[in-house]
Design a protein around this motif. Structure first.
Motif, mmCIF file in Angstrom:
data_model
loop_
_atom_site.group_PDB
_atom_site.id
_atom_site.type_symbol
_atom_site.label_atom_id
_atom_site.label_comp_id
_atom_site.label_asym_id
_atom_site.label_seq_id
_atom_site.Cartn_x
_atom_site.Cartn_y
_atom_site.Cartn_z
ATOM 1 N N GLY A 39 27.602 43.855 33.319
ATOM 2 C CA GLY A 39 27.568 42.983 34.484
ATOM 3 C C GLY A 39 28.830 43.202 35.298
ATOM 4 O O GLY A 39 29.695 44.000 34.926
ATOM 5 N N VAL A 40 28.939 42.504 36.407
ATOM 6 C CA VAL A 40 30.114 42.599 37.272
ATOM 7 C C VAL A 40 30.961 41.343 37.094
ATOM 8 O O VAL A 40 30.440 40.225 37.092
ATOM 9 C CB VAL A 40 29.695 42.754 38.746
ATOM 10 C CG1 VAL A 40 30.928 42.753 39.650
ATOM 11 C CG2 VAL A 40 28.894 44.029 38.939
ATOM 12 N N LEU A 41 32.262 41.539 36.922
ATOM 13 C CA LEU A 41 33.165 40.409 36.766
ATOM 14 C C LEU A 41 33.289 39.675 38.107
ATOM 15 O O LEU A 41 33.572 40.291 39.134
ATOM 16 C CB LEU A 41 34.535 40.902 36.306
ATOM 17 C CG LEU A 41 35.496 39.828 35.788
ATOM 18 C CD1 LEU A 41 34.963 39.226 34.486
ATOM 19 C CD2 LEU A 41 36.882 40.413 35.562
ATOM 20 N N GLU A 42 33.050 38.377 38.076
ATOM 21 C CA GLU A 42 33.121 37.547 39.279
ATOM 22 C C GLU A 42 34.165 36.457 39.077
ATOM 23 O O GLU A 42 34.469 36.072 37.949
ATOM 24 C CB GLU A 42 31.763 36.898 39.574
ATOM 25 C CG GLU A 42 30.617 37.871 39.722
ATOM 26 C CD GLU A 42 30.576 38.559 41.066
ATOM 27 O OE1 GLU A 42 31.432 38.227 41.923
ATOM 28 O OE2 GLU A 42 29.709 39.421 41.265
ATOM 29 N N ALA A 43 34.712 35.978 40.203
ATOM 30 C CA ALA A 43 35.677 34.883 40.146
ATOM 31 C C ALA A 43 35.015 33.593 40.609
ATOM 32 O O ALA A 43 34.305 33.586 41.612
ATOM 33 C CB ALA A 43 36.882 35.193 41.029
ATOM 34 N N GLU A 44 35.230 32.515 39.871
ATOM 35 C CA GLU A 44 34.726 31.223 40.293
ATOM 36 C C GLU A 44 35.547 30.744 41.494
ATOM 37 O O GLU A 44 36.772 30.868 41.511
ATOM 38 C CB GLU A 44 34.823 30.217 39.152
ATOM 39 C CG GLU A 44 33.927 30.556 37.965
ATOM 40 C CD GLU A 44 33.936 29.456 36.915
ATOM 41 O OE1 GLU A 44 34.295 28.320 37.262
ATOM 42 O OE2 GLU A 44 33.598 29.746 35.766
ATOM 43 N N GLN A 45 34.861 30.238 42.505
ATOM 44 C CA GLN A 45 35.535 29.781 43.713
ATOM 45 C C GLN A 45 35.131 28.350 44.042
ATOM 46 O O GLN A 45 34.016 27.938 43.778
ATOM 47 C CB GLN A 45 35.218 30.702 44.888
ATOM 48 C CG GLN A 45 35.663 32.138 44.643
ATOM 49 C CD GLN A 45 35.735 32.952 45.909
ATOM 50 O OE1 GLN A 45 36.524 32.686 46.805
ATOM 51 N NE2 GLN A 45 34.885 33.963 45.992
ATOM 52 N N LYS A 46 36.062 27.625 44.614
ATOM 53 C CA LYS A 46 35.841 26.227 44.964
ATOM 54 C C LYS A 46 36.151 26.021 46.443
ATOM 55 O O LYS A 46 37.253 26.315 46.901
ATOM 56 C CB LYS A 46 36.745 25.327 44.119
ATOM 57 C CG LYS A 46 36.676 23.851 44.472
ATOM 58 C CD LYS A 46 35.404 23.215 43.982
ATOM 59 C CE LYS A 46 35.421 21.703 44.177
ATOM 60 N NZ LYS A 46 34.202 21.064 43.669
ATOM 61 N N THR A 47 35.160 25.540 47.191
ATOM 62 C CA THR A 47 35.368 25.227 48.599
ATOM 63 C C THR A 47 35.905 23.805 48.713
ATOM 64 O O THR A 47 35.311 22.864 48.170
ATOM 65 C CB THR A 47 34.066 25.358 49.404
ATOM 66 O OG1 THR A 47 33.584 26.693 49.301
ATOM 67 C CG2 THR A 47 34.296 25.022 50.868
ATOM 68 N N ILE A 48 37.020 23.646 49.416
ATOM 69 C CA ILE A 48 37.634 22.327 49.585
ATOM 70 C C ILE A 48 37.091 21.698 50.868
ATOM 71 O O ILE A 48 37.227 22.270 51.956
ATOM 72 C CB ILE A 48 39.160 22.446 49.669
ATOM 73 C CG1 ILE A 48 39.694 23.132 48.400
ATOM 74 C CG2 ILE A 48 39.810 21.082 49.855
ATOM 75 C CD1 ILE A 48 41.142 23.534 48.495
#
Length: 210
Positions: A39-48
């Motif tokens: 799989g492809v490594l993804e980063a968790e992101q948070k929209t403020i």
């Protein structure tokens, strides 16, 4: 003519014998490909999202790429009632995108920034016959085969779910067609200096207990 025929037969015998030996040992390329899921490594992101009184951005304290700690002030807002509001980082991580700048008018519900959390994940598509190898909260070794220094880290199975987009996928077999049910397994991985979003992450099913 007889000599050429003998050479061809000899080569064929060698290839068949070699292939049979590899298959018997389970080390042929097909077996390896089937046991290794990538799989492809993804980063968790948070929209403020701004959730306070409307006002004006009076200060932006962080730039793109800056490290942030949970609860740290990202920007300040002078609200219409004269009070000053702080916009705080919801998670520890890195500033991925800043939507506002000093002087901008802002209202409740508007996005302010995106924080890339200090946690990565990779999604693997697993066939129904192999899904029993995975359980939520299970520890899994995740390999990164294309690093200059091949590395592995400890991951944790975050979720296991059906993959509807693959529900009707067809697979050709020697005796005809058969439906192939697929499941989506998400594995969480702690961030480190060596890892970057977009890298290839791999799990070897042979390392997992049934």
């Amino acid at each position: 003519m007889k000599f050429k025929m003998g050479v061809y037969i000899g080569i064929a015998v060698i290839l068949i014998a070699g292939g049979s030996l590899l298959i018997a040992k389970g080390k042929d390329a097909v077996s390896q490909a089937e046991s290794r899921k990538q799989g492809v490594l993804e980063a968790e992101q948070k929209t403020i999202i701004y959730d306070k009184n409307p006002g004006t951005i009076v200060q932006v304290k962080k730039g793109i790429g800056d490290a942030v700690q949970k609860g740290e002030v990202l920007c300040k807002v002078k609200s219409t009632d004269g009070t000053e509001e702080d916009v705080l980082a919801p998670d520890t991580g890195q500033m991925s995108k800043i939507v506002v700048k000093q002087g901008d008018q802002i209202a409740q519900g508007m996005p302010v920034a995106i924080v890339q959390k200090s946690a990565y994940y990779t999604d693997l598509y697993i066939q129904e016959g192999e899904i029993q190898k995975f359980a939520v909260h299970q520890s899994v070794k995740v390999h990164f085969p294309y690093l200059d220094r091949p590395d592995q880290v400890n991951g944790v199975v975050a979720s296991v779910a059906a993959a509807p987009q693959f529900a009707s996928l067809r697979m050709t077999r020697e005796k005809g067609q058969a439906d192939l049910s697929m499941f989506l397994v998400r594995i969480s991985v702690d961030a480190s200096a060596d890892l970057l979003p977009g890298m290839t992450a791999e799990v070897d099913l042979d390392e997992l207990a049934d």
